[in-house]
Write a protein that holds these residues in place. Sequence first.
Motif, PDB file in Angstrom:
ATOM      1  N   THR A   1      10.148   0.752  -2.426  1.00  0.00           N
ATOM      2  CA  THR A   1       9.231   0.131  -1.473  1.00  0.00           C
ATOM      3  C   THR A   1       8.678  -1.184  -2.014  1.00  0.00           C
ATOM      4  O   THR A   1       8.645  -2.203  -1.311  1.00  0.00           O
ATOM      5  CB  THR A   1       8.087   1.104  -1.151  1.00  0.00           C
ATOM      6  OG1 THR A   1       8.635   2.338  -0.669  1.00  0.00           O
ATOM      7  CG2 THR A   1       7.149   0.527  -0.112  1.00  0.00           C
ATOM      8  N   LEU A   2       8.238  -1.182  -3.263  1.00  0.00           N
ATOM      9  CA  LEU A   2       7.659  -2.383  -3.853  1.00  0.00           C
ATOM     10  C   LEU A   2       8.717  -3.465  -4.058  1.00  0.00           C
ATOM     11  O   LEU A   2       8.413  -4.665  -3.972  1.00  0.00           O
ATOM     12  CB  LEU A   2       6.977  -2.032  -5.175  1.00  0.00           C
ATOM     13  CG  LEU A   2       5.753  -1.122  -5.038  1.00  0.00           C
ATOM     14  CD1 LEU A   2       5.351  -0.545  -6.392  1.00  0.00           C
ATOM     15  CD2 LEU A   2       4.580  -1.864  -4.403  1.00  0.00           C
ATOM     16  N   GLN A   3       9.961  -3.072  -4.307  1.00  0.00           N
ATOM     17  CA  GLN A   3      11.027  -4.056  -4.445  1.00  0.00           C
ATOM     18  C   GLN A   3      11.250  -4.826  -3.144  1.00  0.00           C
ATOM     19  O   GLN A   3      11.684  -5.983  -3.169  1.00  0.00           O
ATOM     20  CB  GLN A   3      12.323  -3.375  -4.877  1.00  0.00           C
ATOM     21  CG  GLN A   3      12.453  -3.139  -6.372  1.00  0.00           C
ATOM     22  CD  GLN A   3      12.654  -4.422  -7.155  1.00  0.00           C
ATOM     23  OE1 GLN A   3      12.849  -5.504  -6.602  1.00  0.00           O
ATOM     24  NE2 GLN A   3      12.611  -4.307  -8.485  1.00  0.00           N
TER      25      GLN A   3
ATOM     26  N   LEU B   1       0.834  -1.210   0.000  1.00  0.00           N
ATOM     27  CA  LEU B   1       0.000   0.000   0.000  1.00  0.00           C
ATOM     28  C   LEU B   1       0.862   1.250   0.000  1.00  0.00           C
ATOM     29  O   LEU B   1       0.544   2.228  -0.694  1.00  0.00           O
ATOM     30  CB  LEU B   1      -0.937  -0.021   1.203  1.00  0.00           C
ATOM     31  CG  LEU B   1      -1.941   1.137   1.276  1.00  0.00           C
ATOM     32  CD1 LEU B   1      -2.800   1.221   0.023  1.00  0.00           C
ATOM     33  CD2 LEU B   1      -2.813   1.001   2.513  1.00  0.00           C
ATOM     34  N   LEU B   2       1.945   1.242   0.752  1.00  0.00           N
ATOM     35  CA  LEU B   2       2.843   2.395   0.771  1.00  0.00           C
ATOM     36  C   LEU B   2       3.408   2.653  -0.620  1.00  0.00           C
ATOM     37  O   LEU B   2       3.518   3.821  -1.057  1.00  0.00           O
ATOM     38  CB  LEU B   2       3.973   2.145   1.770  1.00  0.00           C
ATOM     39  CG  LEU B   2       4.984   3.276   1.984  1.00  0.00           C
ATOM     40  CD1 LEU B   2       4.309   4.554   2.458  1.00  0.00           C
ATOM     41  CD2 LEU B   2       6.057   2.825   2.985  1.00  0.00           C
ATOM     42  N   GLY B   3       3.758   1.598  -1.343  1.00  0.00           N
ATOM     43  CA  GLY B   3       4.220   1.774  -2.715  1.00  0.00           C
ATOM     44  C   GLY B   3       3.173   2.430  -3.586  1.00  0.00           C
ATOM     45  O   GLY B   3       3.485   3.305  -4.409  1.00  0.00           O
ATOM     46  N   LYS B   4       1.919   2.038  -3.418  1.00  0.00           N
ATOM     47  CA  LYS B   4       0.845   2.653  -4.205  1.00  0.00           C
ATOM     48  C   LYS B   4       0.660   4.118  -3.830  1.00  0.00           C
ATOM     49  O   LYS B   4       0.390   4.966  -4.695  1.00  0.00           O
ATOM     50  CB  LYS B   4      -0.455   1.869  -4.016  1.00  0.00           C
ATOM     51  CG  LYS B   4      -1.625   2.430  -4.816  1.00  0.00           C
ATOM     52  CD  LYS B   4      -2.777   1.452  -4.927  1.00  0.00           C
ATOM     53  CE  LYS B   4      -2.456   0.353  -5.910  1.00  0.00           C
ATOM     54  NZ  LYS B   4      -3.615  -0.515  -6.210  1.00  0.00           N
TER      55      LYS B   4
ATOM     56  N   ASN C   1       5.896   9.920  -6.800  1.00  0.00           N
ATOM     57  CA  ASN C   1       7.281   9.601  -6.460  1.00  0.00           C
ATOM     58  C   ASN C   1       7.581   8.164  -6.882  1.00  0.00           C
ATOM     59  O   ASN C   1       7.488   7.216  -6.088  1.00  0.00           O
ATOM     60  CB  ASN C   1       7.530   9.780  -4.960  1.00  0.00           C
ATOM     61  CG  ASN C   1       9.005   9.802  -4.620  1.00  0.00           C
ATOM     62  OD1 ASN C   1       9.813   9.134  -5.262  1.00  0.00           O
ATOM     63  ND2 ASN C   1       9.368  10.550  -3.588  1.00  0.00           N
ATOM     64  N   LYS C   2       7.965   7.992  -8.138  1.00  0.00           N
ATOM     65  CA  LYS C   2       8.201   6.654  -8.657  1.00  0.00           C
ATOM     66  C   LYS C   2       9.441   6.017  -8.047  1.00  0.00           C
ATOM     67  O   LYS C   2       9.505   4.791  -7.887  1.00  0.00           O
ATOM     68  CB  LYS C   2       8.315   6.691 -10.172  1.00  0.00           C
ATOM     69  CG  LYS C   2       6.994   6.971 -10.879  1.00  0.00           C
ATOM     70  CD  LYS C   2       7.125   6.811 -12.378  1.00  0.00           C
ATOM     71  CE  LYS C   2       5.772   6.982 -13.064  1.00  0.00           C
ATOM     72  NZ  LYS C   2       5.861   6.777 -14.528  1.00  0.00           N
ATOM     73  N   SER C   3      10.424   6.819  -7.708  1.00  0.00           N
ATOM     74  CA  SER C   3      11.649   6.271  -7.129  1.00  0.00           C
ATOM     75  C   SER C   3      11.377   5.587  -5.796  1.00  0.00           C
ATOM     76  O   SER C   3      11.781   4.441  -5.578  1.00  0.00           O
ATOM     77  CB  SER C   3      12.681   7.386  -6.955  1.00  0.00           C
ATOM     78  OG  SER C   3      13.853   6.894  -6.330  1.00  0.00           O
ATOM     79  N   LEU C   4      10.672   6.289  -4.883  1.00  0.00           N
ATOM     80  CA  LEU C   4      10.348   5.676  -3.599  1.00  0.00           C
ATOM     81  C   LEU C   4       9.358   4.527  -3.761  1.00  0.00           C
ATOM     82  O   LEU C   4       9.420   3.541  -3.021  1.00  0.00           O
ATOM     83  CB  LEU C   4       9.802   6.727  -2.634  1.00  0.00           C
ATOM     84  CG  LEU C   4      10.841   7.637  -1.972  1.00  0.00           C
ATOM     85  CD1 LEU C   4      10.166   8.665  -1.075  1.00  0.00           C
ATOM     86  CD2 LEU C   4      11.845   6.811  -1.167  1.00  0.00           C
ATOM     87  N   ALA C   5       8.446   4.643  -4.732  1.00  0.00           N
ATOM     88  CA  ALA C   5       7.517   3.539  -4.998  1.00  0.00           C
ATOM     89  C   ALA C   5       8.290   2.293  -5.394  1.00  0.00           C
ATOM     90  O   ALA C   5       8.018   1.191  -4.900  1.00  0.00           O
ATOM     91  CB  ALA C   5       6.534   3.931  -6.092  1.00  0.00           C
TER      92      ALA C   5
END
Length: 480
Positions: free
Chosen positions: A238-240, A221-224, A231-235
């Motif tokens: 996080t998703l990784q 959820l945080l990635g979303k 913020n695609k970099s932090l997404a």
Amino acid sequence: MKTKIILSILFVTAIITSCKKSFLELAPVSNSNANNFYKTKSDFDLAVNNAYSTLYTMYGPTGLVSYCGELMSDNATLYTVAGSGSITVGDRWAFRDYTLNSANNVVNQLWSDSYVSLYNLNIVLEKITDAALDEGYKTQVTAEMRFLRGMYYFYMVQAWGDVPLVTKPITSGEAFTTGRTPKADVYNQVLEDLKYAADNLTAPDKVPAPGRASNAAALTLLGKVYLTMGNKSLAAQTLQQVYSSYNASTYDLLPEFGSLWGATLAQKNTKESIFEIQYKGGANNPSSTYWPAFAPFENFAITRFGGGMNQVTDDLYNEYEAGDKRRDTSFELGYFKGANWIAIKFQKKWKDANAPIVNAAESCNNNFMIMRYADVLLMLTEATGDVQYMNRVRARAGLPLYGTAGYPAAQYPTLDLAIEHERRMEFAMEFHRWFDLKRTGRAIPVLTAKGKLVNANKLLLPIPQFARDQNPDLGQNDGY
């Protein structure tokens, strides 16, 4: 076999009991004083189950995420539909037609449901702080409640923009003077809640019971949220963590898309499920109602009572590529009424043909997946531009991979359009579509091209008039 948690709606559930009560001051229904109740671990176990039961409201077939995620998109429509109490057919059609106003009874209900649900989380968070209980238990409960609160505010801020940010139970006097919080500050609270949850929740194989949040659910959820904030970099980072931290025995795509859907035990809490609402069919159980609610209103051949909600548009059905296994798994094309074929498209993902009839309606045994591994994969492609993740989803659907000769590049000439198409096909009727279009800035061009009377103002719901009558300082969203 793992014992399932059944998230019963218990006596501490909060409801609005009088027009004299503010929408924020929502006291629990109980003869026990709340100050005397929250003492023992058993008390808190009960309260935590009650807090999780708010998922039945927020994610129900007529909940906030359903109305916004599907009915305001190009996926779903309404024909004949059931009313309910003060909610009229016109109140529901207004979401489809973008003709909402501040007196709409569904909007009123969704706003009230949201703050009732938040009350149930906030009171647990307040009471557990000073409880004489094991610190590890207190941290676990706090993380679970903050996960749910972060999730609810994430959808509320997308639906209404600025909303009152309430992180503790408040008095009536405080409620009448609590204004709306700028959405940037609401997002900051969402991030704080989800980061805390990600840091303090257990791994998926250590959750107290199926249906309870894990650190992987919080990270997903945080990635979303990061994607939604641009913020695609932090997404991606996080998703990784979800993608890299767990092997295929914990999270993976099921070999067949159709294996995700059904009411058997084998189709619940699979390795594709990251966060899933638990239901159990039959009398005196919290049962799933998505199948009958999304069946045609006049359909008494398939279900005992069809609600007529979220009927499938031709536009959605026709976008599936030839050979896509997901289409025929997801939709019915109609039904026989006697000898007559009634042609109308509706979902069958949550079909439970063996559901017992309780109170003249099916009491279905299907769970509902809020987050599944396919979403992690597609968000990773969105965040990184790496098509390997999306191609895993396409491979399961039996389709040519992106970047190969067989891919329909003429229809989806950019990666962004390819991701948009793939998410629509993969998550049809699972409450993603409108939020996806808003996140990518595509809502207005896509929906206006399909006849929706939408503009920037109408991408937010109105603030309910009843709430503004109580607190005029709430103001109103532009366009209403």
